[in-house]
Design an enzyme around this catalytic site. Structure first.
Site, PDB file in Angstrom:
ATOM      1  N   MET A 264     -13.081 -28.701  16.902  1.00  5.69           N
ATOM      2  CA  MET A 264     -12.342 -29.072  15.783  1.00  5.69           C
ATOM      3  C   MET A 264     -12.150 -27.709  15.090  1.00  5.69           C
ATOM      4  O   MET A 264     -12.786 -26.591  15.014  1.00  5.69           O
ATOM      5  CB  MET A 264     -13.506 -29.607  14.875  1.00  5.69           C
ATOM      6  CG  MET A 264     -12.703 -29.935  13.572  1.00  5.69           C
ATOM      7  SD  MET A 264     -11.194 -31.178  13.592  1.00  5.69           S
ATOM      8  CE  MET A 264     -10.358 -30.526  12.099  1.00  5.69           C
ATOM      9  N   GLU A 265     -10.635 -27.486  14.622  1.00  4.43           N
ATOM     10  CA  GLU A 265      -9.959 -26.335  14.195  1.00  4.43           C
ATOM     11  C   GLU A 265     -10.330 -25.815  12.976  1.00  4.43           C
ATOM     12  O   GLU A 265      -9.445 -25.317  11.986  1.00  4.43           O
ATOM     13  CB  GLU A 265      -8.387 -26.467  14.448  1.00  4.43           C
ATOM     14  CG  GLU A 265      -7.905 -27.622  13.599  1.00  4.43           C
ATOM     15  CD  GLU A 265      -7.539 -28.934  14.056  1.00  4.43           C
ATOM     16  OE1 GLU A 265      -8.502 -29.435  15.029  1.00  4.43           O
ATOM     17  OE2 GLU A 265      -6.932 -29.790  13.556  1.00  4.43           O
ATOM     18  N   ASN A 266     -11.428 -26.339  12.220  1.00  7.54           N
ATOM     19  CA  ASN A 266     -11.792 -25.946  10.722  1.00  7.54           C
ATOM     20  C   ASN A 266     -11.230 -24.388  10.365  1.00  7.54           C
ATOM     21  O   ASN A 266     -11.392 -23.644  11.273  1.00  7.54           O
ATOM     22  CB  ASN A 266     -13.416 -26.222  10.416  1.00  7.54           C
ATOM     23  CG  ASN A 266     -13.716 -27.262  11.073  1.00  7.54           C
ATOM     24  OD1 ASN A 266     -13.459 -28.498  10.802  1.00  7.54           O
ATOM     25  ND2 ASN A 266     -14.681 -27.024  12.046  1.00  7.54           N
ATOM     26  N   HIS A 298      -6.419 -24.090  22.240  1.00  9.62           N
ATOM     27  CA  HIS A 298      -5.918 -25.186  21.378  1.00  9.62           C
ATOM     28  C   HIS A 298      -6.455 -25.223  19.882  1.00  9.62           C
ATOM     29  O   HIS A 298      -5.691 -25.198  19.229  1.00  9.62           O
ATOM     30  CB  HIS A 298      -6.449 -26.574  22.160  1.00  9.62           C
ATOM     31  CG  HIS A 298      -5.849 -27.624  21.184  1.00  9.62           C
ATOM     32  ND1 HIS A 298      -5.087 -28.733  21.584  1.00  9.62           N
ATOM     33  CD2 HIS A 298      -6.413 -28.412  20.348  1.00  9.62           C
ATOM     34  CE1 HIS A 298      -4.816 -29.612  20.958  1.00  9.62           C
ATOM     35  NE2 HIS A 298      -5.820 -29.300  19.943  1.00  9.62           N
ATOM     36  N   GLU A 299      -7.630 -24.761  19.733  1.00  6.55           N
ATOM     37  CA  GLU A 299      -8.249 -24.849  18.488  1.00  6.55           C
ATOM     38  C   GLU A 299      -7.769 -23.563  17.596  1.00  6.55           C
ATOM     39  O   GLU A 299      -7.398 -23.685  16.645  1.00  6.55           O
ATOM     40  CB  GLU A 299      -9.721 -24.899  18.454  1.00  6.55           C
ATOM     41  CG  GLU A 299     -10.398 -25.994  19.021  1.00  6.55           C
ATOM     42  CD  GLU A 299      -9.783 -27.462  18.694  1.00  6.55           C
ATOM     43  OE1 GLU A 299      -9.285 -27.565  17.663  1.00  6.55           O
ATOM     44  OE2 GLU A 299      -9.890 -28.348  19.752  1.00  6.55           O
TER      45      GLU A 299
END
Ligand code: ARG
Ligand code: ZN
Length: 871
Positions: A264-266, A298-299
């Site tokens: 997840m890219e938080n 990607h993230e």
């Protein structure tokens, strides 16, 4: 009940600032939020009633407006909404809630994983932490204070920069983080635990220094060097290829064991499933190394495509996911071999996304409606979404695409936007009209191209007639013609690339713009009758029908200048051969003992100029899953028997060649996850499995020797898989030894679980049940569950047993997890959603299980998938 894209309205309120305080505790965590709210001037609904999203797991302690504690008659709190009846135009809402992360089994919101606290807020997890306007077009500046017991939680992290740290009156530690970029709540993150860190740094193109940190539990910190290296290479690549620089002073990644998805890219604080972050030569296969690299990239890339420019609403999910997958695919292609990467991505798309597109959950990359957004983190949104972005890239060219992305980022920085905005930026930057192309965003289903040709020797013209047809999908009975870029080249009789005149220009490759139901394209000055090389590089996500002869396929396989299409031709040839065998199996006929594939493989194995990775890919027979996707009615036993037989023929015919290739592709240098070594290992291990399939005793000895001598997981696991697959005498012994050797490495145990569950033996299902009772199994851990259930899915005999026991077992697990972890339960339904594609005897059993699940009290997630499958 479903929600619809057409019903979108802007939020009635905005939250300029969000101040959060978390008082972490083992039994109850108190969350205090101070939301700086005001009416949205853009909203047409002028209301003073504020409706906030919450969850059944959030207990309200108290709520105040501008320090005035609201009495109960001034708000209602039901159906997961907190409604405050009357509010001023601008105010601070203080809200105190209690949550129990230790009891959060859904892994959404704030939860415990091993000894840590962590969060997952995308898509709608934040509402399980506190009441909020939990939608991506509400963007806010977050300041977060975490209070915890320093001895248990020496590391306490959130988004942005640490701005303060100290002691509370009760002697606990507090840390305050401030994120200067406004963001939607889905990008919020918090982590607390006793973690080890790897520190590094990166200097951006404008010369700013960024601190890089990767956190893990103590025993894993020795496995993050590769991830850190991947991160630095990603940062550099995004600067070079997209001109995008990182924007905070610190970038952190944390690995957690219990995670529903990959990562997840938080903002500034990415959280990863440890399976997508940790890597060491002894414990990690080449494939997993490449996955770590791709997911880290990607993230990281989301920082621009997702965070700086985010989605207006969840119907636009592919805006950030399709684009970011395209970006990570390009990064991996640049880092290793572009053809190999393309073959891997396309083969995945054609297997899994095409199957999704042909099933009851089929949806366009921008869905028109959904019941539960978690169900739409799909291969269609991600992989087909990336193909759509790739087609724009093909249409505009490298430079045009970059102009478009520059305009998109500049125009929409700090905004929550739509797929239309993305395409508009591409159009405006290039002065092109993509209005027909945009149908790809709203139309579901895999288009089918039917191609016929003719050559006029007299006139030296060659014409291709292309028809397009997209089959009906749920709620979309009829389809419009799409704009499809079809890249084509012509190959001559002696494998030379034939040039031709097209559009008045001499060229040897052209992108045809297919945009009508039927079109004919004429190539001039074609000196001899060509073999068409169609859809080079897989220039569009479509199915292609052209009636190639075996000779033509063999010719393309060895002579097409387009590497991707050499692979494509080999796959088509193998598919044709498998289909013949499947038919023989179903008719109770004798299997034929000869195949032209042998000739193709022989030429391939003899050509030492080829990239070993490509040879390995071509040797890989079309998978069970891919053959299922192609089948009219899926007959798993027939597909399995056909594949085994075809492999056997090739193995016996080319035993000497496979032995030679096995021996000559040994890697002697120390392990590295670089393209060259990975290529050699993949060919060596592909050859090994054919060699063993030949039945040779020497091969059997070699595979056991490789298992025992391997100094890396790729070789060790390839050997073990081979021993297990061919059920060699050592199978039990080596499986046990493998477990004993690796029982303290969770990620390796997952591989053992998967291989054991996939093992075809008489009591296959009993074996799977025993694995779920094994001390190393843990139903709360999604990775372990995916290993065992995923393994079962590959176990044709056990899963597709005619008595329906495999399906019943899967349904039992879905029912068990339905409420505990709805996201995972819903994903486990996938094989059953394909019931209408199965041969009647199996279809009926699958349907029966879906009906049994439907009688339960279902979570929204499972309800949507099951009800759509039965509709
Ligand atoms: N945005 C994440 C990614 O693709 C995926 C998170 C999805 N999580 C979920 N629970 N649906 O990088
Ligand atoms: Zn993503």
């Amino acid at each position: 009940s479903a929600i619809y894209l057409k019903d979108y309205t802007v939020p009635n309120f905005l939250i300029d600032k969000t101040e959060l305080t978390f008082d972490l505790d083992e039994t109850q965590t108190i969350v205090t939020s101070r939301l700086h709210l005001r009416r949205n001037p853009e909203s047409k609904v002028q209301t003073s009633a504020l409706v906030l999203d919450g969850g059944e797991d959030v207990k309200l302690i108290g709520v105040a407006i501008d320090e005035y504690a609201l009495p109960e008659q001034e708000y209602t709190n039901k159906d997961d909404k907190l409604i405050i009846t009357a509010t001023p135009n601008e105010f601070v809402l203080t809200c105190e809630t209690m949550i129990e992360p230790q009891n959060n089994t859904k892994l959404e919101g704030l939860y415990r994983s091993s000894s840590m606290f962590c969060t997952q807020c995308e898509a709608e997890g934040f509402r399980h932490i506190t009441y909020y306007l939990d939608r991506p077009d509400v963007m806010s500046i977050f300041t977060t204070t975490i209070i915890g017991d320093e001895s248990r939680y020496p590391v306490m992290l959130s988004n942005g920069n640490e701005i303060e740290r100290g002691k509370t009156e009760e002697g606990k530690t507090f840390v305050t983080w401030h994120d200067p970029f406004k963001k939607p709540a889905y990008l919020f993150a918090l982590v607390a635990g006793d973690l080890e860190v790897l520190n590094d740094n990166f200097t951006t193109m404008s010369g700013r220094d960024v601190k890089l940190q990767i956190f893990t539990e103590k025993h894993n910190i020795d496995k993050v060097d590769f991830a850190m290296d991947s991160l630095k290479r990603s940062m550099k690549w995004d600067e070079e290829v997209y001109g995008r620089e990182y924007d905070l002073d610190i970038f952190m990644i944390v690995a957690v064991d219990d995670f529903n998805m990959g990562a997840m890219e938080n903002k500034g604080l990415n959280i990863f499933n440890s399976s997508c972050l940790l890597a060491s030569p002894e414990t990690t296969t080449d494939d997993a190394y490449l996955r770590v690299e791709a997911v880290v990239a990607h993230e990281y890339f989301h920082n621009w495509s997702g965070n700086r420019v985010t989605c207006r609403d969840w119907f636009q999910l592919s805006l950030k996911e399709g684009f970011t997958v395209f970006r990570d695919q390009s990064f991996s292609a640049d880092t290793h071999s572009d053809v190999v990467k393309r073959v891997e991505d396309v083969s995945f798309l054609k297997t899994a996304q095409f199957a999704e597109d042909a099933g009851p959950m089929s949806h366009p990359i921008r869905p028109a409606s959904f019941i539960e957004i978690s169900n739409f983190y799909t291969l269609t949104i991600y992989e087909k979404g990336a193909e759509v972005v790739r087609m724009i890239h093909t249409l505009l060219g490298e430079e045009g695409f970059r102009k478009g992305s520059d305009l998109y980022f500049e125009r929409h920085d700090g905004q929550a936007v739509t797929c239309d905005d993305f395409v508009k930026a591409m159009e405006d930057a290039n002065g092109v009209d993509l209005s027909q192309f945009k149908r790809w965003y709203s139309q579901a289903g895999t288009p089918r191209l039917t191609v016929t040709d003719s050559y006029d020797e007299q006139a030296q013209t060659y014409s291709l007639t292309i028809q397009q047809m997209t089959p009906p999908t749920p709620n979309q009975p009829t389809k419009l013609a799409l704009h499809i870029p079809v890249k084509v080249g012509l190959v001559g009789q002696s494998n030379e690339a034939l040039s031709f005149t097209f559009d008045g220009q001499t060229q040897d490759e052209v992108v045809l713009h297919v945009n009508d139901v039927e079109q004919t394209f004429v190539f001039e000055n074609v000196m001899s009758k060509p073999v068409p090389s169609l859809l080079r590089g897989f220039s569009a996500p479509v199915k292609l029908d052209y009636d190639y002869s075996t000779e033509q396929l063999l010719q393309l396989m060895s002579g097409d200048p387009d590497g991707f299409n050499r692979w494509s031709a080999s796959q088509q040839l193998a598919v044709n051969e498998l289909n013949k065998l499947i038919e023989q199996y179903q008719n109770g006929a004798q299997f034929s003992e000869e195949t032209p594939l042998v000739e193709g493989f022989k030429a391939l194995l003899a050509d030492e100029s080829l990239d070993p990775a490509m040879v390995a890919l071509i040797l890989g027979l079309p998978s069970q899953a891919y053959m299922s996707e192609l089948a009219d009615k899926i007959d798993p036993q027939a597909i399995k028997a056909a594949r085994e037989h075809l492999r056997g023929i090739a193995a016996k015919a080319l035993e000497v060649e496979f032995k030679h290739v096995y021996e000559s592709n040994a890697v002697s240098e120390a392990y590295q996850a670089n393209a060259e070594q990975i290529a050699k290992r993949s060919l060596k291990n592909a050859a090994l499995s054919y060699w063993v399939a030949s039945g040779s005793d020497e091969a059997k000895a070699a595979v056991v020797r490789q298992y025992r001598n391997a100094d890396n997981m790729t070789d060790q696991f390839a050997a073990l898989s081979c021993v297990v697959h061919f059920n060699l005498a050592e199978a039990d012994e080596l499986l046990n030894a493998f477990f004993e050797q690796w029982k303290h490495e969770a990620l390796v145990v997952n591989k053992w679980l998967m291989l054991s569950a996939a093992r075809e033996q008489e009591n296959g299902l009993e074996q799977v049940k025993a694995l779920m009772e094994h001390p190393s199994f843990d139903i709360k851990n999604p990775n372990k569950l995916r290993s065992v259930i995923g393994g079962l899915g590959q176990n044709v005999d056990a899963f597709h047993n005619l008595d329906g026991s495999g399906y019943a077992f899967l349904a039992d697990q879905i029912i068990l997890l339905n409420k505990r972890n709805p996201q995972i339960a819903s994903r486990l339904c996938t094989p059953l959603t394909r019931w209408q594609r199965m041969v009647p005897a199996l279809a009926e059993k699958m349907k029966g299980e879906l009906e049994r699940i439907a009688r339960e009290d279902l979570s929204k997630d499972v309800y949507e998938v099951v009800s759509k499958s039965l509709a």
